[in-house]
Design a protein around this motif. Sequence first.
Motif, PDB file in Angstrom:
ATOM      1  N   GLY A  10     -13.331   4.692 -17.313  1.00  0.00           N
ATOM      2  CA  GLY A  10     -13.827   3.541 -18.063  1.00  0.00           C
ATOM      3  C   GLY A  10     -15.176   3.775 -18.711  1.00  0.00           C
ATOM      4  O   GLY A  10     -15.655   2.903 -19.442  1.00  0.00           O
ATOM      5  N   GLU A  11     -15.815   4.924 -18.451  1.00  0.00           N
ATOM      6  CA  GLU A  11     -17.123   5.204 -19.048  1.00  0.00           C
ATOM      7  C   GLU A  11     -17.134   6.606 -19.672  1.00  0.00           C
ATOM      8  O   GLU A  11     -17.890   7.479 -19.251  1.00  0.00           O
ATOM      9  N   PRO A  12     -16.288   6.809 -20.689  1.00  0.00           N
ATOM     10  CA  PRO A  12     -16.183   8.178 -21.225  1.00  0.00           C
ATOM     11  C   PRO A  12     -17.458   8.690 -21.873  1.00  0.00           C
ATOM     12  O   PRO A  12     -17.587   9.900 -22.099  1.00  0.00           O
ATOM     13  N   HIS A  13     -18.414   7.791 -22.155  1.00  0.00           N
ATOM     14  CA  HIS A  13     -19.674   8.263 -22.762  1.00  0.00           C
ATOM     15  C   HIS A  13     -20.545   8.970 -21.724  1.00  0.00           C
ATOM     16  O   HIS A  13     -21.487   9.676 -22.090  1.00  0.00           O
ATOM     17  N   LEU A  14     -20.251   8.771 -20.426  1.00  0.00           N
ATOM     18  CA  LEU A  14     -20.979   9.510 -19.384  1.00  0.00           C
ATOM     19  C   LEU A  14     -20.113  10.706 -19.005  1.00  0.00           C
ATOM     20  O   LEU A  14     -19.086  10.550 -18.348  1.00  0.00           O
ATOM     21  N   GLU A  15     -20.508  11.896 -19.449  1.00  0.00           N
ATOM     22  CA  GLU A  15     -19.602  13.040 -19.318  1.00  0.00           C
ATOM     23  C   GLU A  15     -19.809  13.836 -18.044  1.00  0.00           C
ATOM     24  O   GLU A  15     -18.887  14.496 -17.578  1.00  0.00           O
ATOM     25  N   THR A  16     -21.033  13.855 -17.524  1.00  0.00           N
ATOM     26  CA  THR A  16     -21.310  14.717 -16.370  1.00  0.00           C
ATOM     27  C   THR A  16     -22.081  13.960 -15.296  1.00  0.00           C
ATOM     28  O   THR A  16     -22.583  12.866 -15.534  1.00  0.00           O
ATOM     29  N   LEU A  26      -3.402  14.680 -18.712  1.00  0.00           N
ATOM     30  CA  LEU A  26      -3.745  14.525 -17.290  1.00  0.00           C
ATOM     31  C   LEU A  26      -5.162  13.963 -17.185  1.00  0.00           C
ATOM     32  O   LEU A  26      -6.062  14.401 -17.916  1.00  0.00           O
ATOM     33  N   GLY A  27      -5.344  13.003 -16.270  1.00  0.00           N
ATOM     34  CA  GLY A  27      -6.684  12.481 -16.010  1.00  0.00           C
ATOM     35  C   GLY A  27      -7.207  11.550 -17.077  1.00  0.00           C
ATOM     36  O   GLY A  27      -8.409  11.295 -17.130  1.00  0.00           O
ATOM     37  N   VAL A  28      -6.328  11.025 -17.934  1.00  0.00           N
ATOM     38  CA  VAL A  28      -6.790  10.143 -19.015  1.00  0.00           C
ATOM     39  C   VAL A  28      -6.730   8.684 -18.565  1.00  0.00           C
ATOM     40  O   VAL A  28      -6.073   8.357 -17.573  1.00  0.00           O
ATOM     41  N   ASP A  29      -7.416   7.798 -19.285  1.00  0.00           N
ATOM     42  CA  ASP A  29      -7.231   6.360 -19.082  1.00  0.00           C
ATOM     43  C   ASP A  29      -7.155   5.696 -20.449  1.00  0.00           C
ATOM     44  O   ASP A  29      -7.148   6.373 -21.482  1.00  0.00           O
ATOM     45  N   GLU A  30      -7.109   4.371 -20.459  1.00  0.00           N
ATOM     46  CA  GLU A  30      -6.901   3.656 -21.732  1.00  0.00           C
ATOM     47  C   GLU A  30      -8.152   3.654 -22.600  1.00  0.00           C
ATOM     48  O   GLU A  30      -8.112   3.195 -23.742  1.00  0.00           O
ATOM     49  N   ASN A  31      -9.253   4.205 -22.084  1.00  0.00           N
ATOM     50  CA  ASN A  31     -10.501   4.235 -22.860  1.00  0.00           C
ATOM     51  C   ASN A  31     -10.713   5.538 -23.611  1.00  0.00           C
ATOM     52  O   ASN A  31     -11.472   5.592 -24.571  1.00  0.00           O
ATOM     53  N   CYS A  32     -10.105   6.610 -23.147  1.00  0.00           N
ATOM     54  CA  CYS A  32     -10.334   7.918 -23.777  1.00  0.00           C
ATOM     55  C   CYS A  32      -9.264   8.908 -23.318  1.00  0.00           C
ATOM     56  O   CYS A  32      -8.987   9.019 -22.123  1.00  0.00           O
ATOM     57  N   ILE A  33      -8.682   9.606 -24.292  1.00  0.00           N
ATOM     58  CA  ILE A  33      -7.666  10.625 -23.954  1.00  0.00           C
ATOM     59  C   ILE A  33      -8.123  11.998 -24.457  1.00  0.00           C
ATOM     60  O   ILE A  33      -7.316  12.866 -24.761  1.00  0.00           O
ATOM     61  N   ALA A  34      -9.456  12.168 -24.544  1.00  0.00           N
ATOM     62  CA  ALA A  34      -9.985  13.430 -25.088  1.00  0.00           C
ATOM     63  C   ALA A  34      -9.626  14.608 -24.193  1.00  0.00           C
ATOM     64  O   ALA A  34      -9.598  14.492 -22.969  1.00  0.00           O
ATOM     65  N   GLN A  35      -9.403  15.745 -24.824  1.00  0.00           N
ATOM     66  CA  GLN A  35      -9.121  16.980 -24.085  1.00  0.00           C
ATOM     67  C   GLN A  35     -10.439  17.707 -23.804  1.00  0.00           C
ATOM     68  O   GLN A  35     -11.295  17.792 -24.690  1.00  0.00           O
ATOM     69  N   TYR A  36     -10.584  18.239 -22.586  1.00  0.00           N
ATOM     70  CA  TYR A  36     -11.685  19.170 -22.325  1.00  0.00           C
ATOM     71  C   TYR A  36     -11.269  20.516 -22.914  1.00  0.00           C
ATOM     72  O   TYR A  36     -10.256  21.090 -22.504  1.00  0.00           O
ATOM     73  N   PRO A  37     -12.046  21.059 -23.849  1.00  0.00           N
ATOM     74  CA  PRO A  37     -11.551  22.214 -24.603  1.00  0.00           C
ATOM     75  C   PRO A  37     -11.896  23.595 -24.035  1.00  0.00           C
ATOM     76  O   PRO A  37     -11.375  24.596 -24.499  1.00  0.00           O
ATOM     77  N   GLY A  38     -12.788  23.655 -23.034  1.00  0.00           N
ATOM     78  CA  GLY A  38     -13.294  24.961 -22.599  1.00  0.00           C
ATOM     79  C   GLY A  38     -12.292  25.737 -21.751  1.00  0.00           C
ATOM     80  O   GLY A  38     -11.359  25.172 -21.169  1.00  0.00           O
ATOM     81  N   ASP A  39     -12.530  27.041 -21.662  1.00  0.00           N
ATOM     82  CA  ASP A  39     -11.654  27.925 -20.883  1.00  0.00           C
ATOM     83  C   ASP A  39     -12.272  28.297 -19.539  1.00  0.00           C
ATOM     84  O   ASP A  39     -11.622  28.205 -18.491  1.00  0.00           O
ATOM     85  N   ASN A  99     -14.998   5.500 -27.963  1.00  0.00           N
ATOM     86  CA  ASN A  99     -15.739   5.089 -26.761  1.00  0.00           C
ATOM     87  C   ASN A  99     -16.675   6.166 -26.239  1.00  0.00           C
ATOM     88  O   ASN A  99     -17.666   5.878 -25.580  1.00  0.00           O
ATOM     89  N   LYS A 100     -16.345   7.418 -26.510  1.00  0.00           N
ATOM     90  CA  LYS A 100     -17.199   8.505 -26.013  1.00  0.00           C
ATOM     91  C   LYS A 100     -18.498   8.577 -26.822  1.00  0.00           C
ATOM     92  O   LYS A 100     -19.557   8.860 -26.281  1.00  0.00           O
ATOM     93  N   ARG A 101     -18.388   8.316 -28.105  1.00  0.00           N
ATOM     94  CA  ARG A 101     -19.572   8.372 -28.986  1.00  0.00           C
ATOM     95  C   ARG A 101     -20.283   7.021 -29.043  1.00  0.00           C
ATOM     96  O   ARG A 101     -21.507   6.954 -29.030  1.00  0.00           O
ATOM     97  N   ARG A 102     -19.502   5.938 -29.135  1.00  0.00           N
ATOM     98  CA  ARG A 102     -20.076   4.585 -29.224  1.00  0.00           C
ATOM     99  C   ARG A 102     -19.429   3.730 -28.137  1.00  0.00           C
ATOM    100  O   ARG A 102     -18.345   3.173 -28.344  1.00  0.00           O
ATOM    101  N   PRO A 103     -20.054   3.642 -26.967  1.00  0.00           N
ATOM    102  CA  PRO A 103     -19.436   2.934 -25.840  1.00  0.00           C
ATOM    103  C   PRO A 103     -18.974   1.533 -26.236  1.00  0.00           C
ATOM    104  O   PRO A 103     -19.693   0.797 -26.909  1.00  0.00           O
ATOM    105  N   GLY A 104     -17.728   1.205 -25.844  1.00  0.00           N
ATOM    106  CA  GLY A 104     -17.198  -0.142 -26.093  1.00  0.00           C
ATOM    107  C   GLY A 104     -16.558  -0.327 -27.455  1.00  0.00           C
ATOM    108  O   GLY A 104     -16.072  -1.411 -27.777  1.00  0.00           O
TER     109      GLY A 104
END
Length: 341
Positions: free
Chosen positions: A206-212, A159-172, A138-143
């Motif tokens: 619900g819109e993991p393709h919009l990151e910021t 933490l902070g995940v939903d059923e559309n995306c469980i990606a980890q923010y990797p930065g420190d 969903n992050k790369r190809r919405p839907g």
Amino acid sequence: MRPFTYERAGDLSEASRLGANTGQGQTDAPVQFLAGGTTLVDLMKLDVLRPTRVVDISPLGADLAGVALTSRGLHLGALATMSKVAEHPDVRRAYPAIAESLSLAASDQLRNMASLGGNVLQRTRCPYYRDPSWEACNKRRPGSGCTAIQGYNHNHAVLGVDENCIAQYPGDLGVVLAAFDAEVELSGPSGARLLAFTSLHRPADGEPHLETNLRPGEVITGFNVPAGAWTRRSLYLKVRDRSSYEFALASAAVGLDMDGETVRQARIGLGGVAYRPWRSPEAEAVLVGKPLDEATAKAATDAAFAGAVTHGGNDFKPELGRRTLVRALLQAQSLPVSEAS
Ligand code: FAD
Ligand code: SF4
């Protein structure tokens, strides 16, 4: 790699004009800014990011790479390199958690190239995001769905995940900036504005393709980190599969303002376990006004992870995250603290 046009921005208004279609951290944005290139070029080679125009903002580094400590706090230019800030004596003394988050990240070579602005905007390391041969992301190809939820999710977020995306923010670095109430300075087609760092990355709603929440054409010009007694008594603890050149499985940024044994104020950020740079006001509230011992630290970590959701491969993460935070709190309590200047 696909063909693209390369342009250099001579100043901020030119950057915003050339970068008018940068989107909100969207993978399919047709224009991307280039700073150090260590995320962007990687993802272009993998055919994940496919800009038709790349706007090089590194020439702005002459104006946007400063590091300055004032009575109000710390200013960091967005084009300062990770290594410059990690090694800066004022940052190491007055904001040790910031210096540690940078020196524990990536490798010497990457830190010498990579900028702070690019660092906070780095993309997830989810293997299904980084490999376009997987249809469902969903992050790369919405839907299209999320392959990781039923698939390999060893280092995914809890933490902070939903059923559309469980990606980890990797930065420190972002974890410390979230904990320390930092602000992001932005410059765009409609002028300059300030944004709370905790509002830079969007929630998984619900819109993991919009990151910021960046507007098209906006350049991050810097970060303001307020002064506070907790910045000097601070640290960044990072737990990972190997001890260098690796992303966090769990990390904690902790800043404490102590009155003897009692916590006057606390700042807590969590990394490796969350969808975006994560502040834990719940854990901070448990600590305030109490003596900091192991029992209090454990109560704070229970509050921090109360909402954790796991998906099999990452079942170990809430417990690892709790232990990381307990250790960080007890270590921060016993730190020698430098005098304010
Ligand atoms: P770029 O690649 O130039 O840009 C990244 C993104 O940000 C692009 O979309 C670009 O358009 C946008 N952008 C850049 N600057 C701005 C700006 N000023 N305004 C608006 N948009 C902007 N990071 C960690 O935190 N911890 C780690 O342990 C870690 N390990 C790594 C290991 C490897 C092997 C690699 C390749 C990277 C690792 N990283 C790690 C990530 C690395 O720190 C980032 O790639 C780097 O900080 C990005 O900075 P950059 O200047 O190269 O960004
Ligand atoms: Fe894509 Fe997010 Fe699922 Fe990974 S976790 S496959 S980035 S939608």
